[in-house]
Design an enzyme around this catalytic site. Sequence first.
Site, mmCIF file in Angstrom:
data_model
loop_
_atom_site.group_PDB
_atom_site.id
_atom_site.type_symbol
_atom_site.label_atom_id
_atom_site.label_comp_id
_atom_site.label_asym_id
_atom_site.label_seq_id
_atom_site.Cartn_x
_atom_site.Cartn_y
_atom_site.Cartn_z
ATOM 1 N N GLY A 2 18.187 39.403 48.395
ATOM 2 C CA GLY A 2 19.125 40.200 49.187
ATOM 3 C C GLY A 2 18.649 41.638 49.246
ATOM 4 N N GLN A 30 19.363 47.137 57.686
ATOM 5 C CA GLN A 30 20.034 47.284 56.392
ATOM 6 C C GLN A 30 19.512 48.501 55.636
ATOM 7 O OE1 GLN A 30 22.472 46.058 54.749
ATOM 8 N NE2 GLN A 30 22.138 43.978 54.077
ATOM 9 N N ILE A 61 11.234 38.705 53.565
ATOM 10 C CA ILE A 61 12.293 39.198 54.435
ATOM 11 C C ILE A 61 12.564 38.140 55.515
ATOM 12 C CG2 ILE A 61 12.992 41.057 56.000
ATOM 13 C CD1 ILE A 61 12.768 41.834 52.977
ATOM 14 N N GLU A 92 21.548 46.580 49.010
ATOM 15 C CA GLU A 92 21.779 47.780 48.205
ATOM 16 C C GLU A 92 20.524 48.582 47.873
ATOM 17 O OE1 GLU A 92 24.145 44.913 46.218
ATOM 18 O OE2 GLU A 92 25.571 46.437 45.596
ATOM 19 N N GLY A 126 28.993 41.981 57.551
ATOM 20 C CA GLY A 126 28.706 42.722 58.782
ATOM 21 C C GLY A 126 27.223 42.944 58.992
#
Length: 753
Positions: A711, A646, A637, A714, A470
């Site tokens: 990534g 995010q 990025i 988190e 998502g």
Amino acid sequence: MPTSQSETTEKQVFSVIGRSMPRVDGPLKVSGSATYTSDHNFPGMLYAVPVASTIAKGSIAALDTSAAEKMPGVKAIFHRRNIGRFFRVAPNPDFSVVIDERRPPLDDDIIRYYGQYVAVAVAESSPEAQAAADAVKVTYHEETPDVESKLTPQNEPTVGSTRGDAGAAFATAPVKVDETYVTPAETHNPIELHATVALWDGTSFTLYESIQAIKNQQLAMSAMLGVPPENVRVISKFLGSGFGGKLWPWTHCLLAAASARNLSQPVKLVVSRKMMFQTVGHRPLTQQRIRLGATANGKLTSTQHDSLNHSSIQDDYDEGCGEATPHLYRCPNLRVTGGVVHRNVGTPTAMRGPGAVPGLFALESAMDELAIKLNIDPVELRLRNDTQIDEALNLPFTSRHFKECLTVGAEKFGWHQRNPAVGSMRKDGLILGWGVAGATWIANRLDCDATIDLKADGSVRVACGTQDIGTGTYTMIAQIAGEALGIDPDKIEVVLGDSALPTGPLSGGSMVTASLVPALLEAAKKATQKLQFMATTATPFSGQSADNLVFSNGRIHRKDQSAADGVPYDQILKSANINSVSGTGRSQGDFTDLLGLTKPKLSSHSYGVQFIEVTWQPEIARLRVSRVLTVIDAGRIINPRTGRNQIEGAVVMGIGMALFEYTFYDDQHHGAPINSNLADYVVSTNADAPNIDVVFLDYPDTHLNAYGARGIGEIGLAGVAPAIAAAVYHATGIRVRELPIRIEDLIGSTVRA
Ligand code: MOS
């Protein structure tokens, strides 16, 4: 390979990486035409509603389905004696199939947690199935459940990372912190409910799943249903997020699939919000003792991190709270241990930043307490303990700029204006608290296959058996492939979310983007090499050797030409009368040290720092998070717009972790997670979100892949809760070591307006 001047210049002009593109799937989502799992409907569809246990410990005495079976629209009530066989998958050491709750549903009559499924009602409509499920009469032999929140070790702790003699160094340290921190069970609340739509054609299953790992789902469901993997196809085109709760299969998936097989009709099962607090995982309760020893000038001499987390009765879910502790700071003596305490709760699972996020609440809170004891600024304390090698692995980092996160953040936040005295800072009649905490998260790659088709109609198709949780995987792939090919991402169709596609990574651990880059680069290279060969027989390149031809910016040209003078690839294909050329690339998970299976050559992590301001109004006991500055060191990025989004989302989640979220298992009410709805389980909303400033340091980590991308799913959550706890201490003088921080905790503050 030498590059010509013109090619280099054009490459720089054509820069898709780093472009703030809007999501390519945005129009589908805002127009309601993105098909989420429960949006799939088929002729003859039946609806399944599970019957959930109303006790947390005991056994089923009797299960009476007679009334339910006679109700309108009801096709079947399945239970242990009539649903058919499920197979239990043994834990496999190489993690090739992951299942957190290993006991298949309806496996025996023993109840081990509240909400455990005991039957499933299947009917022609959803209300009829619900009514039938409600009419199943279950009686239990109830025992007193163990949902005690205070954790005491049940086994010898597992020793994780260790170096030096942490105990001896602590004993002689001139300055010490020895405190215990608690984080509660947190329930994943993605906006999209868990769901399965199962089809059985007599031989094979097609399973529409809301799942973060279609490939694992295919293998796990195949094993548990007892059919070969090639007879299970898993489709997950869009996810309304998952936060880790949708990584692995849960028992409802099997109930839906078995019902479809038994009845030879499609079956839809949507897990209710209430059931999502019971049967699809949660972040476990953790209890962590941190002991830090330091010299008077603030050098760490000893770090001990001993954590416990609760798990279910049958499964050993280890949260791994000490994940970040061994490499965040330099410290010669260190010992990290962990342990699992079994309770009558559903099986826990990974939740955004598992291990490190609750672990950093403890470690970074303790660092703040140490800074206060030492009378050293908390930013300065962290600078003094920075490390340039990973002392746990004795390896250099691929790319670490934690120090710069601290200095850049301090500068931008205005940290030098901070008065360390508790309750001393005011603004607009409010008491300000400023807190800081470090953040880190793993930076790894998983195995990944991907295919790129260059088509004669000028379009490009990229296919990978991963899924978009998502947050922008469709967009990221269009950008990475666009950069690799020099083709506008608008012309690139991205196909994901089908286990029939080349095997892609799971959407977990912030690993998808980094895993995709090498696979897509190789796929692009293979496809364009085929084109180069094809071009050697096409005008105007007939007779040229393929070595003398170059593919760049979507065109084939001679090495001595610029791309602008070349021929668009679709024209080459058309003149060769070929519909498409295809290339498949594969990247391997070189950095899979998270499983401890391979010895890495370098230590690879993302870093960050959270600077947070709270306002405190003692007159009315009102606490707000008023300002957040997040500095993130997560490689290059790919898309700053989705990237910032995010991090902002993660920070908002962190505010919820610090101030609101906890799952309360009520031993007075049969051990139920009693606040099992979005009114009683409070998550952050827009109204709770302050101004969030996100700074990316943007150092490409080219050890991880050629574009240097990591990534970022988190890292933005890490460090938020301890920075808030530190800010709350600075404002109120009250150190809260058990999350969430409640108003009741702060009433005793002696700071006055
Ligand atoms: Mo996440 S907890 O890696 O989905």
